[in-house]
Design a protein around this motif. Structure first.
Motif, PDB file in Angstrom:
ATOM      1  N   LEU A 103       0.826  -1.203   0.000  1.00 17.17           N
ATOM      2  CA  LEU A 103       0.000   0.000   0.000  1.00 17.17           C
ATOM      3  C   LEU A 103       0.865   1.260   0.000  1.00 17.17           C
ATOM      4  N   ALA A 104       2.032   1.224   0.658  1.00 15.86           N
ATOM      5  CA  ALA A 104       2.942   2.368   0.622  1.00 15.86           C
ATOM      6  C   ALA A 104       3.408   2.633  -0.808  1.00 15.86           C
ATOM      7  N   CYS A 105       3.693   1.564  -1.547  1.00 12.48           N
ATOM      8  CA  CYS A 105       4.085   1.732  -2.949  1.00 12.48           C
ATOM      9  C   CYS A 105       2.934   2.301  -3.774  1.00 12.48           C
ATOM     10  N   LEU A 106       1.727   1.845  -3.492  1.00 11.47           N
ATOM     11  CA  LEU A 106       0.556   2.353  -4.199  1.00 11.47           C
ATOM     12  C   LEU A 106       0.397   3.857  -3.961  1.00 11.47           C
ATOM     13  N   LEU A 107       0.488   4.273  -2.699  1.00 11.74           N
ATOM     14  CA  LEU A 107       0.309   5.682  -2.366  1.00 11.74           C
ATOM     15  C   LEU A 107       1.498   6.536  -2.789  1.00 11.74           C
ATOM     16  N   GLY A 108       2.677   5.937  -2.892  1.00 18.65           N
ATOM     17  CA  GLY A 108       3.871   6.684  -3.253  1.00 18.65           C
ATOM     18  C   GLY A 108       4.156   6.732  -4.741  1.00 18.65           C
ATOM     19  N   GLY A 109       3.414   5.936  -5.523  1.00 21.88           N
ATOM     20  CA  GLY A 109       3.684   5.890  -6.956  1.00 21.88           C
ATOM     21  C   GLY A 109       4.869   5.033  -7.320  1.00 21.88           C
ATOM     22  N   PHE A 110       5.315   4.156  -6.383  1.00 22.21           N
ATOM     23  CA  PHE A 110       6.422   3.246  -6.661  1.00 22.21           C
ATOM     24  C   PHE A 110       5.875   1.966  -7.311  1.00 22.21           C
ATOM     25  N   VAL A 111       6.715   1.292  -8.068  1.00 24.99           N
ATOM     26  CA  VAL A 111       6.343   0.035  -8.714  1.00 24.99           C
ATOM     27  C   VAL A 111       6.722  -1.117  -7.793  1.00 24.99           C
ATOM     28  N   HIS A 112       5.746  -1.875  -7.346  1.00 31.81           N
ATOM     29  CA  HIS A 112       5.965  -2.953  -6.384  1.00 31.81           C
ATOM     30  C   HIS A 112       6.135  -4.278  -7.126  1.00 31.81           C
ATOM     31  N   ILE A 113       7.152  -5.048  -6.745  1.00 29.19           N
ATOM     32  CA  ILE A 113       7.422  -6.339  -7.393  1.00 29.19           C
ATOM     33  C   ILE A 113       7.635  -7.389  -6.312  1.00 29.19           C
ATOM     34  N   THR A 114       6.724  -8.345  -6.205  1.00 29.75           N
ATOM     35  CA  THR A 114       6.937  -9.471  -5.294  1.00 29.75           C
ATOM     36  C   THR A 114       7.717 -10.540  -6.043  1.00 29.75           C
ATOM     37  N   LEU A 115       8.948 -10.760  -5.643  1.00 27.96           N
ATOM     38  CA  LEU A 115       9.803 -11.728  -6.332  1.00 27.96           C
ATOM     39  C   LEU A 115       9.369 -13.155  -6.008  1.00 27.96           C
ATOM     40  N   PRO A 116       9.419 -14.082  -6.977  1.00 23.89           N
ATOM     41  CA  PRO A 116       9.134 -15.485  -6.675  1.00 23.89           C
ATOM     42  C   PRO A 116      10.104 -15.994  -5.603  1.00 23.89           C
ATOM     43  N   PRO A 117       9.627 -16.585  -4.517  1.00 28.06           N
ATOM     44  CA  PRO A 117      10.510 -16.889  -3.390  1.00 28.06           C
ATOM     45  C   PRO A 117      11.507 -18.008  -3.645  1.00 28.06           C
ATOM     46  N   HIS A 118      11.138 -19.029  -4.410  1.00 27.59           N
ATOM     47  CA  HIS A 118      12.003 -20.209  -4.517  1.00 27.59           C
ATOM     48  C   HIS A 118      13.390 -19.902  -5.076  1.00 27.59           C
ATOM     49  N   PRO A 119      13.532 -19.142  -6.161  1.00 30.80           N
ATOM     50  CA  PRO A 119      14.897 -18.890  -6.667  1.00 30.80           C
ATOM     51  C   PRO A 119      15.751 -18.072  -5.708  1.00 30.80           C
ATOM     52  N   PHE A 120      15.118 -17.371  -4.743  1.00 23.98           N
ATOM     53  CA  PHE A 120      15.870 -16.482  -3.851  1.00 23.98           C
ATOM     54  C   PHE A 120      16.039 -17.057  -2.447  1.00 23.98           C
ATOM     55  N   ARG A 121      15.618 -18.320  -2.240  1.00 22.76           N
ATOM     56  CA  ARG A 121      15.575 -18.843  -0.875  1.00 22.76           C
ATOM     57  C   ARG A 121      16.964 -18.918  -0.238  1.00 22.76           C
ATOM     58  N   ALA A 122      18.006 -19.156  -1.019  1.00 27.43           N
ATOM     59  CA  ALA A 122      19.355 -19.291  -0.452  1.00 27.43           C
ATOM     60  C   ALA A 122      20.243 -18.106  -0.801  1.00 27.43           C
ATOM     61  N   VAL A 123      19.664 -17.065  -1.400  1.00 27.42           N
ATOM     62  CA  VAL A 123      20.456 -15.909  -1.814  1.00 27.42           C
ATOM     63  C   VAL A 123      20.857 -15.095  -0.592  1.00 27.42           C
ATOM     64  N   THR A 124      22.132 -14.745  -0.493  1.00 27.96           N
ATOM     65  CA  THR A 124      22.626 -13.968   0.653  1.00 27.96           C
ATOM     66  C   THR A 124      23.241 -12.641   0.229  1.00 27.96           C
ATOM     67  N   GLN A 125      23.323 -12.400  -1.077  1.00 27.87           N
ATOM     68  CA  GLN A 125      23.863 -11.120  -1.528  1.00 27.87           C
ATOM     69  C   GLN A 125      23.033 -10.603  -2.694  1.00 27.87           C
ATOM     70  N   PHE A 126      22.987  -9.271  -2.810  1.00 23.18           N
ATOM     71  CA  PHE A 126      22.201  -8.628  -3.847  1.00 23.18           C
ATOM     72  C   PHE A 126      23.061  -7.564  -4.541  1.00 23.18           C
ATOM     73  N   PRO A 127      23.111  -7.597  -5.880  1.00 26.17           N
ATOM     74  CA  PRO A 127      22.422  -8.526  -6.764  1.00 26.17           C
ATOM     75  C   PRO A 127      22.890  -9.971  -6.577  1.00 26.17           C
ATOM     76  N   PRO A 128      21.993 -10.939  -6.826  1.00 24.78           N
ATOM     77  CA  PRO A 128      22.335 -12.348  -6.603  1.00 24.78           C
ATOM     78  C   PRO A 128      23.197 -12.904  -7.727  1.00 24.78           C
ATOM     79  N   GLU A 129      23.915 -13.994  -7.407  1.00 27.70           N
ATOM     80  CA  GLU A 129      24.740 -14.670  -8.403  1.00 27.70           C
ATOM     81  C   GLU A 129      24.095 -15.946  -8.924  1.00 27.70           C
ATOM     82  N   ALA A 130      23.196 -16.582  -8.134  1.00 26.34           N
ATOM     83  CA  ALA A 130      22.524 -17.805  -8.584  1.00 26.34           C
ATOM     84  C   ALA A 130      21.814 -17.529  -9.903  1.00 26.34           C
ATOM     85  N   PRO A 131      21.955 -18.409 -10.911  1.00 23.72           N
ATOM     86  CA  PRO A 131      21.509 -18.082 -12.277  1.00 23.72           C
ATOM     87  C   PRO A 131      20.055 -17.623 -12.397  1.00 23.72           C
TER      88      PRO A 131
END
Length: 560
Positions: A103-131
């Motif tokens: 809702l904060a993104c909606l009111l702020g005009g930001f683009v909200h993206i819910t990332l699929p959780p499975h590819p990111f489950r073991a990611v510890t750095q961003f940007p990620p390196e896992a393919p």
């Protein structure tokens, strides 16, 4: 649907059928943020959402609190340097924090993206390196990513508690063409693509729902939902349907046999008026009904409508659901209407809705008010094509935006086949007629209608199988990978398929060889969609060796 509504059918110059309704789309000029502000003003103490909390109970947030918290978080995001139009990716699970951010993104005009959780489950750095995570990251191209509390942060990644303190910010005046979200397709026919969702797409879709199904506006809906928020069904359509109509959303864990007791307890407590889900949840409800009818009846006491995607239910489950509906009316005097529809991420979730209670599965209904469907002859079938104000502006991949598959008339090509057929009352209704992408040819050149054939064979197998995937492209006959029921044995399945083959002996219908899956299809590999359904095309890729062995007679059984 609104009383007296009609489906309008006309034939275009090119021979295609054009379907519309005589209902007028009303309210599409209203922004979803206006709806949030409206309900926060007229019903500030009404519960917008509850969700499980860390203490084992439930926490909730009212409309008034949700608006206040969203404005506060908008101020914090702006203080972090975020500007309207920039992208905020989220790995927060569905819950109160995720609602605040959305809702904060909606009111702020930001683009909200819910990332699929499975590819990111073991990611510890961003940007990620896992393919796969790295590819999705490049598609999303976020300016900021929000992580659950306790995950390692750094660079563009932070937790909500890392944001600087700041005063609440005034709402950004969004325009209909502004992107407000990006959702990813399931990836069933290739790599998952990003789909930008505009504010106008949400408004036209939810306004059309309210016209097509007036009951949504007559009484604020109460919904228990477990769909993941990275999927357009739960994270866009269900959430904003509640806010549009001033209802209450109660989040629950994904359905399971072990969790049905808690689910029935929650149903008895909050008395949902509307069920929106997929066949997996309905199957578990039917299982509970078989053993605890009084308890299920108590949980369904406030239920008025059950909705499911019209192309996705096998005949055996439909029979159980229809029997449940009739028994509930007969024993308890409580009538529930079963509704269905049809949609896609590219259409902000929905393209068609049925006008009322259905008598059989496979019914897709009518186009949304103010939207159109065309049935265009394609490879010997009638492809369903869609046009309307809730159609996405483009796709996104690693190289940026690229066009949707539109025809010369501007209709989105769904890749699904449909046909018009009368329902029991004589009303013409759009029905599902298979997926063009699932069809394939044998070495003889004969086409196999795999999507429709699957449903018919499952109907013959009944309780012996929960699902199956057909194969045999380029071969001389069909093979099947079967997900057997726990107690089913090979001889019983072989006998059922032998009976099917005697009644359907053609090379494009008879099953030459089959094998029982000795694995659980993987959501992480995309073999199961977010709706809990098998993705046949993905299984053909991930289990290519298994299908090759079946076709070469190296494994499997022959029906007899």
């Amino acid at each position: 649907m609104a009383p007296g509504a009609r489906l309008l059918v006309d034939r275009r110059d090119d021979g295609a059928l054009r379907l519309t309704t005589d209902l007028t789309l009303l309210g599409a000029e209203t922004d979803i943020a206006c709806k949030l502000r409206h309900w926060a003003r007229v019903a500030p103490d009404r519960m917008l959402m509850t969700a499980p909390d860390a203490a084992g109970g439930r926490s909730g947030i009212s409309y008034g609190e949700a608006l206040s918290e969203a404005r506060r978080l908008h101020g914090q995001l702006a203080a972090r340097g975020l500007r309207p139009g920039e992208r905020v990716a989220s790995l927060l699970p569905a819950g109160v924090d995720a609602l605040h951010l959305r809702l904060a993104c909606l009111l702020g005009g930001f683009v909200h993206i819910t990332l699929p959780p499975h590819p990111f489950r073991a990611v510890t750095q961003f940007p990620p390196e896992a393919p796969e995570a790295a590819r999705l990251w490049r598609v999303a191209a976020p300016d900021l990513v929000v992580l659950p509390e306790g995950r390692a942060t750094g660079g563009p990644a932070l937790a909500l508690t890392d944001l600087p303190e700041a005063p609440a910010a005034p709402d950004h005046p969004g325009a209909p063409q502004d992107w407000t979200a990006v959702f990813f397709t399931s990836g069933s026919t290739g790599a998952a693509k990003g789909v930008p969702i505009t504010r106008g797409m949400i408004s036209s879709c939810q306004a059309a729902y309210a016209v097509a199904w007036p009951f949504l506006a007559e009484e604020p809906p109460v919904l228990i939902d477990w769909m993941p928020w990275n999927h357009v069904f739960g994270g866009l359509d269900n959430l904003f349907k509640i806010i549009w109509n001033g209802g209450s959303l109660h989040l629950a864990p994904p359905p399971s046999a072990e969790g049905m007791g808690a689910m029935l307890g929650l149903m008895a407590e909050v008395r949902p008026s509307l069920s929106i889900g997929v066949p997996l949840g309905l199957k578990l409800l039917m299982d509970a009904w078989d053993g605890q009818p009084d308890r299920v009846a108590e949980g369904c006491a406030g239920l008025r409508h059950i909705f499911f995607a019209g192309a996705a239910m096998d005949p055996a489950l439909w029979d159980r659901l229809a029997g449940f509906r009739d028994a509930l009316a007969h024993r308890y005097g409580h009538r529930i209407a079963v509704l269905s529809g049809y949609g896609a991420t590219e259409a902000a979730s929905t393209m068609c809705l049925v006008p009322g209670d259905i008598a059989a599965p496979g019914v897709l209904g009518w186009p949304l008010p103010g939207h159109e469907v065309a049935l265009v002859e394609t490879e010997g079938l009638s492809e369903i094509r869609f046009r309307g104000p809730n159609l996405a502006p483009c796709y996104l991949d690693e190289d940026g935006p690229f066009p949707l598959p539109l025809d010369a008339e501007g209709y989105y090509r769904t890749g699904d086949a449909g046909l018009l057929a009368p329902d029991p009352t004589g009303q013409p209704m759009l029905r599902f007629d298979g997926r063009l992408a699932e069809d394939f040819k044998l070495s003889s050149g004969i086409k196999v209608r795999a999507g429709l054939l699957r449903g018919r064979i499952l109907g013959r197998l009944g309780p012996l199988a929960s699902d199956l995937v057909l194969g045999g492209a380029g071969g001389d006959g069909l093979v099947a990978l079967i997900l057997a029921a726990p107690e089913a044995e090979v001889p019983a399945i072989a006998a059922a398929l032998d009976g099917w083959n005697r009644d359907n002996p053609g090379s494009s219908t008879a099953i030459r060889r089959f094998a029982l899956a000795d694995f659980t299809p993987s959501a992480e590999e995309g073999e199961v969609s977010a709706k809990g359904q098998l993705v046949a095309s993905r299984l053909h890729r991930t289990r290519a060796g298994l299908f090759a062995d079946l076709m070469a007679d190296r494994i499997g059984e022959v029906p007899r």
